[in-house]
Motif scaffolding. Structure first.
Motif, mmCIF file in Angstrom:
data_model
loop_
_atom_site.group_PDB
_atom_site.id
_atom_site.type_symbol
_atom_site.label_atom_id
_atom_site.label_comp_id
_atom_site.label_asym_id
_atom_site.label_seq_id
_atom_site.Cartn_x
_atom_site.Cartn_y
_atom_site.Cartn_z
ATOM 1 N N ARG A 144 54.075 33.773 53.523
ATOM 2 C CA ARG A 144 54.623 33.862 52.164
ATOM 3 C C ARG A 144 53.679 33.139 51.207
ATOM 4 O O ARG A 144 53.039 32.163 51.563
ATOM 5 C CB ARG A 144 56.008 33.224 52.154
ATOM 6 C CG ARG A 144 56.645 33.014 50.792
ATOM 7 C CD ARG A 144 58.036 32.435 50.956
ATOM 8 N NE ARG A 144 58.659 32.144 49.673
ATOM 9 C CZ ARG A 144 58.748 30.936 49.123
ATOM 10 N NH1 ARG A 144 58.243 29.885 49.774
ATOM 11 N NH2 ARG A 144 59.323 30.769 47.948
ATOM 12 N N LEU A 145 53.593 33.654 49.966
ATOM 13 C CA LEU A 145 52.770 33.020 48.919
ATOM 14 C C LEU A 145 51.352 32.792 49.433
ATOM 15 O O LEU A 145 50.844 31.665 49.471
ATOM 16 C CB LEU A 145 53.403 31.707 48.440
ATOM 17 C CG LEU A 145 54.868 31.774 47.993
ATOM 18 C CD1 LEU A 145 55.346 30.393 47.550
ATOM 19 C CD2 LEU A 145 55.065 32.780 46.881
ATOM 20 N N ASN A 194 56.464 28.130 40.792
ATOM 21 C CA ASN A 194 55.533 27.433 39.901
ATOM 22 C C ASN A 194 54.958 28.350 38.829
ATOM 23 O O ASN A 194 54.392 27.878 37.847
ATOM 24 C CB ASN A 194 54.386 26.826 40.718
ATOM 25 C CG ASN A 194 54.870 25.736 41.655
ATOM 26 O OD1 ASN A 194 55.811 25.007 41.343
ATOM 27 N ND2 ASN A 194 54.249 25.627 42.825
ATOM 28 N N GLY A 195 55.083 29.647 39.021
ATOM 29 C CA GLY A 195 54.567 30.574 38.023
ATOM 30 C C GLY A 195 55.518 30.853 36.896
ATOM 31 O O GLY A 195 55.141 31.477 35.885
ATOM 32 N N ASN A 203 54.646 28.113 52.946
ATOM 33 C CA ASN A 203 54.034 29.441 53.034
ATOM 34 C C ASN A 203 54.509 30.246 54.243
ATOM 35 O O ASN A 203 53.918 31.273 54.579
ATOM 36 C CB ASN A 203 52.509 29.314 53.094
ATOM 37 C CG ASN A 203 51.947 28.583 51.897
ATOM 38 O OD1 ASN A 203 51.581 27.407 52.008
ATOM 39 N ND2 ASN A 203 51.893 29.244 50.755
ATOM 40 N N ASN A 238 52.660 40.357 51.185
ATOM 41 C CA ASN A 238 54.046 40.416 50.711
ATOM 42 C C ASN A 238 54.751 41.662 51.236
ATOM 43 O O ASN A 238 55.921 41.618 51.640
ATOM 44 C CB ASN A 238 54.086 40.420 49.191
ATOM 45 C CG ASN A 238 53.840 39.056 48.588
ATOM 46 O OD1 ASN A 238 53.956 38.035 49.269
ATOM 47 N ND2 ASN A 238 53.508 39.016 47.311
ATOM 48 N N SER A 283 52.738 35.787 40.171
ATOM 49 C CA SER A 283 53.451 34.503 40.024
ATOM 50 C C SER A 283 52.666 33.370 40.673
ATOM 51 O O SER A 283 52.835 32.203 40.307
ATOM 52 C CB SER A 283 54.845 34.597 40.651
ATOM 53 O OG SER A 283 54.760 34.675 42.071
ATOM 54 N N GLU A 284 51.798 33.691 41.637
ATOM 55 C CA GLU A 284 50.996 32.677 42.317
ATOM 56 C C GLU A 284 49.740 32.321 41.534
ATOM 57 O O GLU A 284 49.152 31.260 41.756
ATOM 58 C CB GLU A 284 50.606 33.166 43.708
ATOM 59 C CG GLU A 284 51.783 33.543 44.600
ATOM 60 C CD GLU A 284 51.306 34.048 45.957
ATOM 61 O OE1 GLU A 284 50.621 33.272 46.663
ATOM 62 O OE2 GLU A 284 51.599 35.213 46.296
ATOM 63 N N VAL A 321 52.445 38.689 43.347
ATOM 64 C CA VAL A 321 51.265 37.829 43.503
ATOM 65 C C VAL A 321 50.902 37.168 42.177
ATOM 66 O O VAL A 321 50.370 36.047 42.154
ATOM 67 C CB VAL A 321 50.076 38.650 44.053
ATOM 68 C CG1 VAL A 321 48.815 37.800 44.151
ATOM 69 C CG2 VAL A 321 50.428 39.238 45.413
ATOM 70 N N HIS A 327 58.259 35.408 45.185
ATOM 71 C CA HIS A 327 57.741 34.836 43.935
ATOM 72 C C HIS A 327 57.579 33.328 44.024
ATOM 73 O O HIS A 327 58.429 32.635 44.593
ATOM 74 C CB HIS A 327 58.662 35.194 42.773
ATOM 75 C CG HIS A 327 58.572 36.643 42.377
ATOM 76 N ND1 HIS A 327 59.066 37.655 43.157
ATOM 77 C CD2 HIS A 327 58.033 37.234 41.279
ATOM 78 C CE1 HIS A 327 58.834 38.816 42.567
ATOM 79 N NE2 HIS A 327 58.201 38.590 41.434
ATOM 80 N N ASP A 328 56.499 32.853 43.448
ATOM 81 C CA ASP A 328 56.206 31.416 43.420
ATOM 82 C C ASP A 328 56.905 30.798 42.214
ATOM 83 O O ASP A 328 56.610 31.157 41.069
ATOM 84 C CB ASP A 328 54.696 31.205 43.302
ATOM 85 C CG ASP A 328 54.295 29.743 43.421
ATOM 86 O OD1 ASP A 328 55.173 28.865 43.319
ATOM 87 O OD2 ASP A 328 53.085 29.479 43.602
#
Length: 961
Positions: free
Chosen positions: A886-887, A394-395, A867, A768, A626-627, A624, A391-392
């Motif tokens: 990643r991400l 930033n989301g 990443n 992922n 979350s990105e 995804v 999970h990102d």
């Protein structure tokens, strides 16, 4: 071989037996697993599809093929150098079918039964109507109504010469003390009792339930059986007529007979408030057993220990360890019993000790106690950690804001869970709360300084303590909390103080002492000679009752309620995870792996289980979002507006003019704004890669799967419907909404938009998936593969995640070619299967590298550092390097339908390897790539990840290369 290097979990039942597993042994061996990890083997309730409702610990389940079939499976596996890890269920048994001899004996003889202390029953209930009785809450309606309707009947089992009360599939034995009266019931003013039967009836005269009368009762029953064999059952049928449910006098006679038994038949709704025996969670068909008692422990484990001694199994998975009084002591005893039998095992199996893992859900920061001497957990902790890594961070903010807007509040997950805990305590576990409170109240009454603490005050304080408990439970040692327990207990105590009036401070202080505080210097019972032992036992009992309340409360309130209420991003709503913790950094993930390598290097690591809420690839795809959080929030709003005409009121009428999402009025339609948002996430997460929106039958089958999930989700949320009080109209309206938006005639609308959106994020979801696949297999621990998940796993919560698996198709898809050659057709999942196959093969040829090797986090430098995940496993001079993407959502090319970042996008991104590898040539176990390590120890990602989004690098000398 005892210690697994990898496991494959199989769900056994009458439609997939030991022989079915044996028929697929070649595939399992070719895949590379070392052990089959089997669901419970012991005899379960008839027709059980999971095996956790054990009715006889001493018999291998006949529906699975029995012991002979189990031995055939073991022989087949041993011939392939494989073994078995068996699931065992020491906490509870299934009770409502006639197969549980222990429970039937308890119902027949009450507290005088040989097995009365095998189950956790309160024979001294404060309710006079339950003293010396067992509550049997199995009736579909109130007792009086069911009796009057004739659904409770007295029957005679001619084969066993036993009388019983029957209700639907439930059988309740009548105590032989009442047989004399029943047998004489056939005599009337016009008809004398059969003299032979009268003689039999006399043998039951003056019988008591005391153990010393058991031999006489057995002799009388033998005589009755002989009478039936000679004379038939006509006279007995005549006697039963006197207890018929359809006439007033005979029904009253039946009622009085039932009232004399050692059980009280009751409406199922009474269980939450009045049940006087411990259940598994709030399930009234599963009774807890007292495995802490020596005779119960031995009886419950005799078969499993014998199977271990004979070399049939190599170890066990302990189900629901938190239900036991003292998990530490239990593990020690089981470990000791295994050790005693280790030398008796077949010599070809070696002398490795039994493998022992526990099903344990750990909160953030909590660790499994090392002093239990278990090999680790079943892997929920790893499943949480790898999931959070995808999970990102930033989301988090935009998704939180969007969810709060939908929910009309800023309630956090912690607050949602606490509200759920209050509801569960009030409506599902009230009896268990009462039991723990009464134990503390008894302690209060034993001393002048505490006797004025009322039951009500203690219950309120205990409620708040349980509501704020941050972990499943504590593990006191002889009634005293350990240092590991203390931070969690104090956090709960602080929360309780904050939520209660100041006047409760004294009672909370006292509960703190009673529940095992170290420095309880003012415990008068400790200081006095008289009664010290009794007081100590009472405190230990109170501790046990509280721990056996907090664990099911956490499960029911968090996993089975709050997870279905809080829907910020459903990929974080997974068993063992905390949805309030949105993401982990790479550094935090490495720290978790390092801790596992140090503390439990042989614990299971998994990404899917028979209990997961969503399949591993559903969660990977949803991560995804979350990105692309801002975009997803806009998509969700657009879909909600598009589908607004299909909303229905709770009574089923169309509500096309419902207010916009988030407005107060919009909460009156079905399924409602929050449930609609969670539905969209579910549709996105589990949409099959090969499903065409124009395939009407395929879409309908998909909708049925989602509808089953939706019904469960709505009822588990317990907001507008529930299992206890289902709102059928609301549920039907919610189902109609789902089928309306997926209707074939609207495939050019929402259905098409859904498919297009999934197609766009699916490659990033696949990245992922492949990342968590390789990381699971290469991380410290024993990688566990849930049945069928070597291909894409877009399953939902059970029963969806327990559907039949096509192992033949998986066998056919196995190939010796590098997985990278299958990336171009990634949608068929053969690339995932290839990675599983090749990575397990490496573990097979280099077992020490992964079972005993060190874990080395690797630093990543350059523009794409965030990443990349990279680490090494080292054993002696041997290395394996894992590199994963990643991400990836922002890095993938929208013009290429491929889960692979173009090498040029990595630019200067590089991995810093151990200097021992400087200048060496490495080879990818998964692709033809052969990147060269620079003299400075740097490895460029553009060279490593040119063929696949993940890599498993080794040196030329590794066997099998």
């Amino acid at each position: 071989m005892t210690l697994p290097r990898s496991t494959l979990r199989l769900q056994l039942h009458r439609e997939f037996t030991f022989d079915d597993a044996a028929a697929n042994a070649d595939y399992f061996a070719a895949l590379g697993v070392s052990h089959l990890y089997l669901s419970p083997l012991t005899m379960a309730a008839r027709g059980s599809m999971h095996g956790y409702d054990v009715v006889d610990y001493g018999i291998v389940n006949p529906e699975l093929g029995g012991e002979a079939a189990l031995k055939r499976l073991a022989d087949v596996l041993r011939a392939r150098q494989m073994g078995i890890v068996a699931d065992i269920v020491p906490n509870h048994m299934g009770i409502w079918q006639a197969g549980n001899g222990w429970w039937l004996d308890v119902l027949q003889w009450g507290r005088h039964s040989t097995y009365a202390r095998h189950f956790d029953i309160d024979w001294h209930s404060p309710d006079p109507a339950l003293r010396g009785k067992v509550l049997a809450p199995c009736l579909g309606a109130q007792y009086g109504a069911e009796l009057a309707a004739g659904r409770i009947t007295l029957v005679f089992d001619a084969q066993h010469a036993r009388f019983a009360a029957r209700y639907a599939e439930h059988v309740f034995p009548i105590c032989p003390v009442d047989y004399a009266a029943i047998l004489r019931g056939g005599a009337t003013a016009e008809t004398e009792l059969d003299p032979a039967l009268a003689t039999i009836a006399e043998r039951f005269d003056n019988l008591t339930p005391q153990p010393e009368d058991r031999t006489r009762a057995s002799s009388a029953l033998d005589a009755l059986r002989g009478y039936v064999a000679t004379h038939g059952t006509q006279a007995i049928e005549n006697a039963l007529a006197a207890y018929g449910p359809h006439a007033g006098a005979s029904r009253e006679r039946l009622h009085r007979l039932l009232d004399r038994q050692f059980y009280r038949l009751a409406w199922w709704r009474t269980a939450a408030d009045e049940i006087n025996w411990r259940r598994f969670f709030d399930i009234g068909s599963l009774a807890a057993v007292r495995t802490e008692r020596a005779e119960v422990f031995e009886a419950a484990h005799a078969l499993i220990l014998r199977l271990y001694t004979e070399g049939i199994i190599d170890g066990v998975r302990i189900d629901h360890i938190d239900g036991l009084v003292d998990p530490r002591d239990y593990c020690h005893r089981l470990r000791e019993r295994f050790a005693q039998r280790q030398g008796q095992r077949p010599p070809q199996l070696g002398d490795a000790r039994a493998y022992l893992i526990v099903e344990k859900i750990l909160a953030a920061g909590e660790t499994l106690p090392v002093d239990w001497d278990a090999d680790g957990t079943t892997g929920y902790d790893f499943m949480d950690q790898i999931g959070a890594l995808l999970h990102d961070p930033n989301g988090e903010a935009p998704l939180t804001a969007a969810w709060n807007d939908l929910a009309g509040s800023e309630t956090s997950f912690v607050e949602t869970a606490r509200a759920a805990r209050r509801k569960i305590l009030a409506e599902n576990l009230s009896a268990e709360l009462d039991r723990a409170s009464r134990a503390l109240h008894r302690l209060a009454r034993e001393h002048p300084t505490t006797r004025d603490f009322t039951f009500t005050a203690i219950r309120r304080a205990l409620t708040e303590l349980a509501v704020h408990f941050p972990v499943y439970r504590i593990y006191p040692n002889n009634g005293v909390r350990t240092e590991d327990d203390e931070p969690y207990f104090q956090a709960a105590l602080d929360g309780a103080r904050a939520s209660l009036p100041a006047s409760y401070s004294a009672v909370l202080d006292q509960i703190d002492r009673w529940l095992g505080r170290h420095d309880a210097r003012d415990e008068q019972a400790e200081a006095s000679n008289a009664g010290a032992g009794a007081a100590g036992r009472e405190r230990r009992t109170a501790c046990a009752y509280f721990t056996q309340l907090s664990a099911p409360l956490a499960a029911k309130a968090v996993e089975d309620t709050a997870f279905y209420r809080y829907g910020r991003l459903l990929s974080r709503n997974e068993v063992g995870a905390d949805p309030g913790v949105f993401a982990l950094t790479v550094e935090q993930f490495h720290a978790a792996n390092l801790e596992r390598a140090q503390r439990f290097p042989h614990g299971l690591v998994t990404t899917a289980t028979h209990d997961h809420k969503r399949g591993e690839d559903v969660r990977a795809r949803l991560a995804v979002l979350s990105e692309i959080a801002t975009e997803w929030c806009a998509v969700q709003r657009a879909w909600s507006a598009l589908n607004a005409p299909h909303r229905r009121t709770a009574t089923g009428e169309l509500a096309a003019d419902a207010a916009a999402p988030g407005a107060a009025a919009s909460r009156d339609w079905a399924p409602g704004a929050c449930a609609e948002a969670m539905l969209y996430q579910t549709l996105v997460g589990c949409w099959p890669l090969d499903l065409d929106p124009s395939d009407a039958r395929g879409v309908e089958a998909f909708a049925e799967r989602v509808a089953t999930w939706q019904l469960k989700a709505l009822r588990e949320a317990k907001l507008r419907t529930s299992w206890q009080a289902p709102d059928l109209a609301y549920e039907a309206a919610s189902r109609a909404f789902l089928f309306d938006i997926l209707a074939p005639q609207r495939r050019d609308g929402f259905l098409n938009e859904l498919a297009v959106f999934v197609a766009r994020i699916a490659p990033a979801g696949a990245v992922n998936s492949l990342l968590q696949t390789i990381v699971r297999i290469a991380s410290p621990g024993v990688p566990d593969l849930y049945q069928g998940t070597e291909l894409w796993d877009f399953s939902l919560v059970d029963p969806d995640n327990r559907r039949p698996v096509d192992f033949e198709a998986r066998r056919a898809a196995l190939a010796d070619t590098p997985p990278s050659e299958r990336l171009g057709t990634w949608r068929d999942a053969r690339v995932k299967l290839g990675i599983v196959h090749r990575a397990l093969a490496l573990r097979a040829v280099s077992p020490a590298l992964f079972l005993a090797g060190a874990y080395l986090p690797l630093r990543v430098h350059g523009s794409g550092a965030r990443n990349v995940v990279a680490f090494a496993r080292r054993h002696g001079d041997a290395y394996a390097i894992v590199v994963g993407t990643r991400l990836a959502a922002a890095l993938l090319s929208p013009q290429r339908d491929l889960p692979l970042v173009e090498p040029s996008r990595w630019e200067d991104t590089s991995i810093e390897l151990p200097l021992a590898l400087a200048g060496r040539a490495l080879f990818d176990w998964l692709s033809p790539a052969a990147p060269k390590v620079g003299d400075d120890g740097r490895l460029f990602v553009r060279e490593v990840l040119s063929a696949l989004p993940v890599a498993l690098l080794v040196e030329e000398g590794v066997p099998g290369r």
